[in-house]
Design a protein around this motif. Structure first.
Motif, mmCIF file in Angstrom:
data_model
loop_
_atom_site.group_PDB
_atom_site.id
_atom_site.type_symbol
_atom_site.label_atom_id
_atom_site.label_comp_id
_atom_site.label_asym_id
_atom_site.label_seq_id
_atom_site.Cartn_x
_atom_site.Cartn_y
_atom_site.Cartn_z
ATOM 1 N N SER A 1 1.278 -1.238 -0.264
ATOM 2 C CA SER A 1 -0.046 0.077 0.362
ATOM 3 C C SER A 1 0.688 1.154 0.359
ATOM 4 O O SER A 1 0.560 2.283 -0.446
ATOM 5 N N LEU A 2 2.207 1.275 1.011
ATOM 6 C CA LEU A 2 3.139 2.510 0.782
ATOM 7 C C LEU A 2 3.547 2.144 -0.332
ATOM 8 O O LEU A 2 3.836 3.693 -0.990
ATOM 9 N N ASP A 3 3.765 1.032 -0.831
ATOM 10 C CA ASP A 3 4.582 1.332 -2.460
ATOM 11 C C ASP A 3 3.656 2.135 -3.264
ATOM 12 O O ASP A 3 4.299 2.545 -4.502
ATOM 13 N N ALA A 4 2.854 1.476 -3.374
ATOM 14 C CA ALA A 4 1.171 2.192 -4.380
ATOM 15 C C ALA A 4 1.039 3.731 -4.213
ATOM 16 O O ALA A 4 0.810 4.613 -5.588
ATOM 17 N N LYS A 5 1.550 4.006 -3.150
ATOM 18 C CA LYS A 5 1.249 6.158 -2.873
ATOM 19 C C LYS A 5 2.304 6.511 -4.702
ATOM 20 O O LYS A 5 3.091 6.381 -4.837
ATOM 21 N N PRO A 6 1.078 7.616 -4.930
ATOM 22 C CA PRO A 6 2.237 8.262 -6.258
ATOM 23 C C PRO A 6 3.252 9.315 -5.892
ATOM 24 O O PRO A 6 2.756 9.441 -5.417
ATOM 25 N N LYS A 7 4.102 9.247 -6.623
ATOM 26 C CA LYS A 7 5.677 9.339 -6.502
ATOM 27 C C LYS A 7 5.523 10.131 -7.793
ATOM 28 O O LYS A 7 5.318 10.437 -8.743
ATOM 29 N N LEU A 8 6.342 11.667 -7.611
ATOM 30 C CA LEU A 8 7.130 11.856 -8.739
ATOM 31 C C LEU A 8 8.539 11.463 -8.768
ATOM 32 O O LEU A 8 9.635 11.477 -8.460
ATOM 33 N N VAL A 9 8.292 11.117 -10.124
ATOM 34 C CA VAL A 9 10.111 9.729 -10.608
ATOM 35 C C VAL A 9 10.753 10.287 -11.139
ATOM 36 O O VAL A 9 10.199 11.137 -11.846
ATOM 37 N N VAL A 10 11.815 11.420 -10.948
ATOM 38 C CA VAL A 10 12.997 11.965 -11.707
ATOM 39 C C VAL A 10 13.647 11.718 -12.151
ATOM 40 O O VAL A 10 14.410 10.953 -11.504
ATOM 41 N N LYS A 11 13.859 11.932 -13.571
ATOM 42 C CA LYS A 11 15.618 11.099 -14.433
ATOM 43 C C LYS A 11 15.876 12.394 -15.167
ATOM 44 O O LYS A 11 15.096 13.408 -15.397
ATOM 45 N N LEU A 12 17.553 12.577 -14.423
ATOM 46 C CA LEU A 12 17.942 13.328 -15.278
ATOM 47 C C LEU A 12 18.355 12.445 -16.702
ATOM 48 O O LEU A 12 19.640 11.572 -16.835
ATOM 49 N N LEU A 13 18.443 13.270 -18.063
ATOM 50 C CA LEU A 13 18.637 12.938 -19.083
ATOM 51 C C LEU A 13 20.233 13.461 -20.154
ATOM 52 O O LEU A 13 20.122 14.786 -19.892
ATOM 53 N N VAL A 14 20.733 13.452 -21.027
ATOM 54 C CA VAL A 14 21.937 14.623 -21.640
ATOM 55 C C VAL A 14 21.550 14.276 -23.051
ATOM 56 O O VAL A 14 20.735 12.873 -23.490
ATOM 57 N N ASP A 15 21.617 15.220 -23.446
ATOM 58 C CA ASP A 15 20.736 15.747 -25.061
ATOM 59 C C ASP A 15 22.109 16.586 -26.255
ATOM 60 O O ASP A 15 22.379 17.854 -25.538
ATOM 61 N N PRO A 16 23.132 15.787 -27.040
ATOM 62 C CA PRO A 16 23.951 16.468 -27.454
ATOM 63 C C PRO A 16 23.486 17.068 -28.877
ATOM 64 O O PRO A 16 24.295 18.178 -28.923
ATOM 65 N N ASP A 17 22.114 17.716 -29.007
ATOM 66 C CA ASP A 17 21.655 17.913 -30.052
ATOM 67 C C ASP A 17 20.848 18.928 -30.135
ATOM 68 O O ASP A 17 20.210 19.710 -30.364
ATOM 69 N N GLN A 18 20.991 19.305 -28.311
ATOM 70 C CA GLN A 18 19.607 20.074 -27.709
ATOM 71 C C GLN A 18 20.114 21.351 -27.615
ATOM 72 O O GLN A 18 21.673 21.599 -27.701
ATOM 73 N N ARG A 19 20.031 22.646 -27.630
ATOM 74 C CA ARG A 19 19.990 24.084 -27.691
ATOM 75 C C ARG A 19 21.528 23.742 -27.319
ATOM 76 O O ARG A 19 21.450 23.284 -25.691
ATOM 77 N N ARG A 20 22.485 24.852 -27.991
ATOM 78 C CA ARG A 20 23.868 25.348 -26.645
ATOM 79 C C ARG A 20 23.560 26.480 -25.813
ATOM 80 O O ARG A 20 23.514 27.609 -26.996
ATOM 81 N N LEU A 21 23.587 26.879 -24.964
ATOM 82 C CA LEU A 21 23.116 28.366 -24.619
ATOM 83 C C LEU A 21 24.294 29.167 -23.504
ATOM 84 O O LEU A 21 25.217 28.318 -23.342
ATOM 85 N N GLY A 22 24.021 29.987 -23.196
ATOM 86 C CA GLY A 22 24.569 30.434 -22.744
ATOM 87 C C GLY A 22 24.235 31.061 -20.843
ATOM 88 O O GLY A 22 23.310 30.396 -20.601
ATOM 89 N N ILE B 1 9.617 11.080 -5.549
ATOM 90 C CA ILE B 1 9.056 11.813 -3.992
ATOM 91 C C ILE B 1 7.941 11.924 -3.935
ATOM 92 O O ILE B 1 7.185 11.840 -4.695
ATOM 93 N N PRO B 2 7.037 11.408 -2.680
ATOM 94 C CA PRO B 2 5.819 11.026 -2.974
ATOM 95 C C PRO B 2 5.324 12.592 -3.455
ATOM 96 O O PRO B 2 5.525 13.343 -2.926
ATOM 97 N N LEU B 3 4.222 12.487 -4.407
ATOM 98 C CA LEU B 3 3.232 13.329 -4.317
ATOM 99 C C LEU B 3 2.483 14.262 -3.542
ATOM 100 O O LEU B 3 2.760 15.613 -3.361
ATOM 101 N N LEU C 1 -0.547 20.524 -10.159
ATOM 102 C CA LEU C 1 -0.549 19.288 -9.048
ATOM 103 C C LEU C 1 -2.029 19.616 -8.419
ATOM 104 O O LEU C 1 -2.158 20.483 -7.804
ATOM 105 N N THR C 2 -2.636 18.488 -8.405
ATOM 106 C CA THR C 2 -4.064 19.248 -7.823
ATOM 107 C C THR C 2 -4.174 17.975 -6.041
ATOM 108 O O THR C 2 -5.013 18.617 -5.303
ATOM 109 N N GLY C 3 -3.028 17.131 -5.983
ATOM 110 C CA GLY C 3 -3.160 17.238 -4.487
ATOM 111 C C GLY C 3 -3.517 15.605 -4.740
ATOM 112 O O GLY C 3 -4.169 15.024 -3.246
ATOM 113 N N ASN C 4 -5.148 15.559 -5.990
ATOM 114 C CA ASN C 4 -5.781 14.425 -6.256
ATOM 115 C C ASN C 4 -4.612 13.537 -6.497
ATOM 116 O O ASN C 4 -5.920 11.894 -7.502
#
Length: 295
Positions: free
Chosen positions: A30-51, A125-127, A240-243
């Protein structure tokens, strides 16, 4: 007449134990089933190059750069900001990695950093811990990068591995480059690096303030000098609504478009490491952040 109660009693104990275990399992499930914010770090060599100001920039004249091949990445701070006027720290801080004063000044404790391969889950992170609201911006403070780059020696190309420490300040006991462990046991300011080639490991430091940290809302929400708080906006605000009943996956895509930069003294576009080349590393910062989410 006597009765043997040992067998029924043992059966009862087993049954009680079984249902107790089942109850524990159901609770954990039941605890594991609680909705979470799952965060991933990605890298992209084709994304815009910003200063630093969040605008498109080219590699400066007299410099050269390449897009590295990532092995690992970590960050020490994550914040959701409602709008462009939300000052750093005034939004919803979702994560702040452990810090220490072991090395004197306050610093990120590298040994406790959450280091992952790009695309793996970095945080969950638990929502229910995130206040309901609408969030337009994400702030992510990068701390560590490990990647492979191409260098040239005597005109021939080779692969090397770089450990890049871009956090504001880090207490580093040791770090690994391939199968080699490098001992440090002290604080290192933003821009410290270690590089492994067939000749062994060397370490160095880029000039102070040279690490690029794109922040498109610098006018309304600046970041401290020497930090690595990269800022990016959702295409559509995260509401996010909290629901919520299901997980939300938040992908934080970092531009590594020619993010490894050096002084190109001979203007050949190659990183030459011959002793007389003196082509020093000048920048290892990422080149932008594009956050997105999937319900």
């Amino acid at each position: 007449m006597s009765m043997n109660l040992s067998k029924p009693l043992s059966v009862l104990i087993i049954l009680l134990s079984f249902f107790s275990c089942k109850s524990d399992e159901n609770l954990e499930s039941s605890l594991d089933a609680k909705p979470k914010l799952v965060v991933k770090l990605l890298v992209d060599p084709d994304q815009r190059r910003l200063g630093n100001l969040g605008t498109l920039v080219d590699v400066p004249e007299g410099h050269a750069a390449q897009s590295p091949t990532f092995n690992a990445i970590s960050a020490h701070y994550l914040e959701l900001a409602p709008n462009a006027n939300t000052l750093l720290g005034a939004g919803e801080v979702l994560y702040h990695a452990p810090e220490t004063a072991k090395g004197g000044e306050n610093a990120i404790e590298f040994s406790k950093s959450e280091v992952v391969y790009p695309g793996e889950v970095w945080l969950e992170i638990p929502l229910e811990n995130i206040p309901a609201g609408s969030y337009e911006w994400v702030r992510l403070s990068l701390s560590y990068q490990n990647y492979d780059i191409v260098f040239h020696y005597n005109g021939k190309p080779f692969d090397g591995t770089l450990a890049s420490f871009v956090g504001f300040n880090q207490y580093i006991e040791s770090f690994n480059l391939g199968d080699e462990s490098v001992s440090v046991n002290e604080n290192k300011k933003q821009g410290f690096w270690g590089f492994k080639s067939m000749a062994g490991v060397v370490t160095g430091q880029v000039p102070e303030g040279a690490i690029t940290v794109p922040n498109p809302i610098f006018n309304t929400s600046p970041i401290p000098a020497g930090s690595c708080v990269v800022t990016g906006s959702f295409e559509t605000p995260l509401k996010l609504t909290g629901n919520e009943t299901e997980d939300i996956v938040m992908n934080l895509s970092l531009s590594i478009n020619k993010s490894f930069e050096w002084v190109d003294n001979n203007n050949n576009g190659l990183w030459d490491v011959d002793e007389d080349a003196e082509e020093r590393i000048v920048d290892m910062g990422v080149r932008g952040l594009v956050p997105s989410y999937i319900f």
